[in-house]
Each structure stands twice: as structure tokens, then as C-alpha cells.
Write an enzyme that holds these catalytic residues in place. Structure first.
Site, PDB file in Angstrom:
ATOM      1  CG  ASP A 120     -20.097  53.091  47.801  1.00 32.66           C
ATOM      2  OD1 ASP A 120     -20.250  53.824  48.729  1.00 32.66           O
ATOM      3  OD2 ASP A 120     -19.838  51.971  47.874  1.00 32.66           O
ATOM      4  CB  THR A 121     -25.218  55.334  44.566  1.00 30.04           C
ATOM      5  OG1 THR A 121     -24.907  53.991  44.252  1.00 30.04           O
ATOM      6  CG2 THR A 121     -26.337  55.831  43.716  1.00 30.04           C
ATOM      7  CB  THR A 122     -24.278  60.831  43.754  1.00 33.63           C
ATOM      8  OG1 THR A 122     -24.578  62.050  44.449  1.00 33.63           O
ATOM      9  CG2 THR A 122     -24.420  61.046  42.264  1.00 33.63           C
ATOM     10  CB  SER A 154     -24.081  54.583  41.168  1.00 35.32           C
ATOM     11  OG  SER A 154     -23.231  53.731  41.904  1.00 35.32           O
ATOM     12  CG  MET A 170     -26.790  57.735  48.041  1.00 35.82           C
ATOM     13  SD  MET A 170     -25.821  57.095  49.426  1.00 35.82           S
ATOM     14  CE  MET A 170     -24.371  56.527  48.578  1.00 35.82           C
TER      15      MET A 170
END
Length: 554
Positions: A369-371, A388, A450
Site C-alpha cells: 500500500d503505497t503512493t 509508503s 505502487m
């Protein structure tokens, strides 16, 4: 006087063909095209914040930090001050690439013995013992000191505004928030901050986080020291100690990010860059090398043989990644061997063109889960940045009085002492988040997608779309993708936009397909910018799988 102008038939045919092609397309969005800067993120307000920084004379790095800080407010489960950061910076004037690894290490007291004493057989995926030192704020400062133009304090004003005044929660983020409710329920502070009224906010509900505004002000006024040595550091330590964690003052105070040399390979006639371990970028490069051993299918990127080749190449590269990736300060990693063309040919020979391989072992490369957001400024400088918390809201632990969650990157350590990725004090874990950059001639593209283990194979598919099939960056980002399944083996997650007849033939070859919606976030959410150094024109793309946009500087 009447003047008759004759237009050659070939020109009319070409113009009509291009016009029809542009109108009769399968993508959801057009590229943003401008002579000025572009900021592409997964949330519109963050993109606007970065674009405003560019309009005020800020650099690409200033805009990237501003956008990232806003994303920490508006996508709090994905990223924030409690997470890690990696970046690639391309300097237009010199053509030089810079890499930054701002991933944090394990506290000195976080050892295999400490985890084993709790009768654990694997690293925890949430809770205080999954927490490693957050590297994002130190990463922001390192980038700003080297490439920033605007005053540090000014970069954070929009993030502070959204934290204090609030913002309406968008669709996809609301969905992630709802799914993370159970993670938040274990920590009273997480409930207080992120479950207003005992529930996750719904679409359109205005969410405020005054504690996070306070933390951002402290960083804006006092720099990274506020986070690693000052008031925020003390709050992190108090939080950790109250939960029986091992974080000590020196673990925070001694941390600093590392400037690294990007690693690369050539794919056809393009050069592709990733960051070295402890990130997983080398898997994307190895996958591309394996794919390059055969020509692209003339039937297109969603044809049976093209998808089969990429799926099998992914399995081979991921087997090597799982075996060898670690913190290079603690383990010898055969990066050069894994990226050699000869090794790729050796691995490619294991691909059966008619059948899926469900049990892929690691190879033996020679030892030697990350941007996500991307920014290009009007000078053509490019920032490819990814940040993230790892899983949604990371560890599920929110720092008391500071309004942000601590990451759970420690979950990616191994408890096997023989593993190159074994947990050890002051060691950085296997990392999933990877920024990327590709170039050929006058074309320079910063991009990233991502999504945990999805990232290397998503990078390879994007590169192939651009290089093999001549897609523009928006089309390359949006085209239907497949991704790895948590079950691994022959299990593959794939979008429903892949034609049914293609999926049927892949299934007949042994691929076990989990078919998702047309634009599922299971494929990750990507952004891209392109600078043409000949025309001085910039292009931006933002994935339709997210709530964001590519926004131009006015």
C-alpha cells in the site's frame, strides 16, 4: 478573388487517420501536455498543491515534497511521515541521475530473539514490533537540501491547511479506509484520530486531523530534527514504550538516508533505471531482460503469447528476488549477475511457450500500500518519488498526539537466520516500493506504479507498452494489466479488459486466473511524466485506477 488550395491526398489520409485514432480509443484519459511543469499524483488536491509550488518558482523537488506531504494528509493509510521514501531525480541540465534510499532500519532492540520470545514463528504484520524507523522526513530534507529552491517552511503550507481545515474524502480512499477499520480498532489513538464517531469516513465526508497539522508545523519550522530528535521523536518513543516496543532515542537520532547510484539495463533501444537493493527494482530489470530474449507479439500486448511470456518472466525474476534481495550492507547480493543478458537468456530457456510453470525455483546468478508521484518542472528536471506505510495504516499504531501512523516495514524481515533478509538491529528490510526512470534520445520518463509485490511486473508491463507497442504514457499506464497473486504459483490476478478468448487460452495453458474489474486497484495506481528535451514540451499521465490527476503548472 477565390483562392483554391489543394491538399495532397496522402496528407488528408494521414490527418484523418490520426484524428480517428485519437477519438476511437480504449483509454479513459488524455495526456496533459504543456511547456511548463506537471505534477501527477493519486489525489487531485495533492497534484494541485505541487503545481502551485511550481507556479511560485519552486523546483520539481519542492513540488514533489509538497504533493507528498498533502498525500500524507489525504491518503493517510497509504503514506505519511511514519513511512519510508525512495526517489530518482533526473537533472535536465547535466543529464545526471541521482538515487535516494530513505528507508529506515530496525531498532537495535528489535532482534530475532526478541520476536521469538513472544512465541512468534514469523514477523508480526502489525503492532509495535513491526515498526522500523520512518525515513520519509529525512528523505524530504535530503532532497530539498540538494535540489530545493523554495523555502523549506513554504513547502508544507498546503498540507497543513488540509490537515487543519479538512478535505472531502474521495471514492477509492474511502474504500481503503473502510477495509482498514479492523487494523485501526486495535489502537485507541488510531481509533480516536482515524475513526471519527467510531466509523471510517464515507465518500464526501470532510475529514480533519489537527494533530497531524501540529506535526507538520513542527517539521516545517524545525526541519527533520523535529522528527528524529525533537518533539515528534519524543512522541514516537513514548508511543513505542507504552506498547512494549524497542525503539530508542538513538535509533531515530542516528538515522540518515543514503544517496545511491541507480542500476539499469537496456530494453530494446531504451535504458531503464531502478534503485538498487534493498528495494525490488532489480526484479523489474531482470524481467525485462528475460522478455527481451524474444520479439514482442505482433498481436499486441494483450495477446495470449505476449501475456504468457510476461507472466512466466515475472515468475523467474520474482524467484530470484525472493532468494537474494536484502540490505546490501548486511548481505552480498548478485545484482550484476541477475542483470546480465546471458543470465536472462539462461532463465528464458526455462519458459515453456505452451504451458504455465507453477513451481519456479531461484537461479544461480554469478556473484560479483503505497503512493507514487512524479513531477517535471519547466526546466525538464524530473522527480520519480514513491512513499509508503507498507500495508494500510502500516502497523496500525498512531503516534500519540501527532496524528500519523507508523509503518510496518519490519513485517518484511525473515526470522530465518540463514536468510540474507534476516532481522537484525540497524538493518533495513526487503522493500517493495520502487521509483523508475527510462530514457531514449530526447525522451525522458519518470514513472512508478505502487502496490507491494505488484510493482516490478507493473513496471515491466508499462515499459513494454511504451517500447514494444509505441503507446503514449497515459495509454501505457491505463492498458489492462495482470499482477501477482498472494497464492503465487500459477495464480494470476488479471483485469476483465483482457479479452475473454485470451483469458480462456491462458487458462488452458495452466494459468489460474482471478479476473477483477476493468480498472481494479489490485493492479496498483501509477503516475508518469515525460520531458522531451528537443521540443521542451512536458507530458503527464495519471492512472484511471486512482482518484488523482496530472495537473499542469499554469
Amino acid at each position: 478573388m477565390n483562392v483554391s488550395i489543394r491538399i495532397p491526398a496522402t496528407v488528408l489520409l494521414l490527418t484523418t487517420s490520426m484524428s480517428l485514432s485519437a477519438r476511437d480509443r480504449s483509454t479513459a484519459r488524455s495526456m496533459v501536455i504543456t511547456r511548463y511543469g506537471v505534477v501527477a499524483t493519486s489525489h487531485v488536491q495533492a497534484s494541485l498543491a505541487g503545481a502551485k509550488i511550481l507556479e511560485s518558482g519552486g523546483s520539481a523537488v519542492d513540488a514533489a515534497i509538497a504533493a507528498n506531504a498533502v498525500l500524507g494528509v489525504t491518503e493517510p493509510m497509504m503514506n505519511g511521515m511514519g513511512g519510508d521514501l525512495f526517489a530518482i531525480y533526473w537533472e535536465a541540465k547535466t543529464g545526471k541521475l541521482y538515487g535516494l534510499n530513505a528507508s529506515g532500519w530496525a531498532p537495535r532492540g528489535l532482534t530475532i530473539a526478541h520476536i521469538r520470545a513472544q512465541d512468534a514463528t514469523a514477523m508480526p504484520v502489525e503492532g509495535i514490533d513491526s515498526v522500523t524507523v520512518p525515513g520519509a522526513v529525512a528523505g524530504w530534507q535530503a532532497l530539498h537540501q540538494r535540489f530545493g529552491k523554495m523555502a523549506w517552511k513554504e513547502v508544507f503550507q498546503r498540507a497543513i491547511f488540509y490537515a487543519d481545515e479538512g478535505y472531502p474524502v474521495p471514492e477509492i480512499i474511502a474504500s481503503y479506509w473502510k477495509d482498514a477499520s479492523e487494523t485501526l480498532a486495535f489502537d485507541p489513538e488510531a481509533q480516536r484520530v482515524y475513526l471519527p464517531g467510531g466509523k471510517p469516513p464515507v465518500v464526501g465526508q470532510v475529514f480533519q486531523n489537527h494533530d497531524l497539522a501540529k506535526a507538520l508545523r513542527l517539521v516545517a519550522e524545525n526541519g527533520a530534527d523535529a522528527f528524529y530528535k525533537g518533539e515528534i521523536a519524543r512522541a514516537i518513543l513514548t508511543t513505542s514504550q507504552s506498547l512494549g516496543g524497542t525503539m530508542a532515542a538513538a535509533d531515530l537520532a542516528d538515522f540518515s538516508p543514503e544517496w545511491v547510484e541507480p542500476i539499469s539495463t537496456t530494453y530494446r533501444d531504451w535504458t531503464v533505471y531502478e534503485l538498487p537493493p534493498n528495494g525490488q527494482g532489480m526484479a523489474a530489470l531482470e524481467m525485462l531482460n528475460i522478455m527481451e530474449t524474444t520479439s514482442p507479439s505482433p498481436e499486441g500486448p494483450l495477446s495470449v503469447m505476449e501475456l504468457h511470456k510476461k507472466i512466466e518472466a515475472m515468475k523467474l525474476a520474482y524467484a530470484d528476488l525472493g532468494r537474494y534481495n536484502a540490505d546490501p550492507r548486511f548481505a552480498k547480493i548478485p545484482v550484476r549477475g541477475m542483470l546480465s543478458k546471458e543470465y536472462a537468456r539462461e532463465r528464458a530457456r526455462l519458459i515453456n511457450p505452451a504451458k504455465a510453470n507453477c513451481e519456479v525455483a531461484a537461479g544461480t546468478p554469478p556473484f560479483s500500500d503505497t503512493t507514487y508521484l512524479s513531477v517535471v518542472d519547466r526546466e525538464g528536471n524530473i522527480v520519480s518519488l514513491i512513499q509508503s506505510n507498507y500495508e494500510a495504516f502500516g502497523s496500525g499504531i498512531v503516534v500519540r498526539g501527532m496524528g500519523f501512523a507508523l509503518q510496518d516495514r519490519g513485517a518484511l524481515f525473515s526470522l530465518d537466520p540463514e536468510s540474507p533478509n534476516a532481522l537484525a538491529p540497524r538493518k533495513r528490510p526487503f522493500h517493495t516500493i520502487i521509483p523508475a526512470f527510462i530514457q531514449r534520445g530526447d525522451q525522458h520518463i519518470g514513472f512508478g506504479i505502487m502496490g507491494g509485490a505488484n510493482q516490478p511486473l507493473a513496471h515491466a508491463q508499462f515499459v513494454s507498452n511504451v517500447v514494444d507497442y509505441g503507446m503514449n504514457i497515459q495509454e501505457a499506464m491505463e492498458t489492462a494489466r495482470f499482477t501477482v497473486s498472494p497464492q503465487r504459483g500459477c495464480n494470476i490476478v488479471i483485469e476483465s479488459r483482457v479479452p475473454p478468448e485470451v483469458r480462456q487460452k491462458l487458462s488452458a495453458m495452466g494459468h489460474q486466473l482471478d479476473v477483477r474489474n476493468a480498472y481494479t486497484t489490485a493492479m496498483g495506481r501509477g503516475q508518469a511524466v515525460l520531458h522531451d528535451s528537443k521540443t521542451k514540451v512536458n507530458y503527464g499521465a495519471s492512472d484511471a485506477r486512482a482518484d488523482g490527476a496530472a495537473v499542469p503548472e499554469q
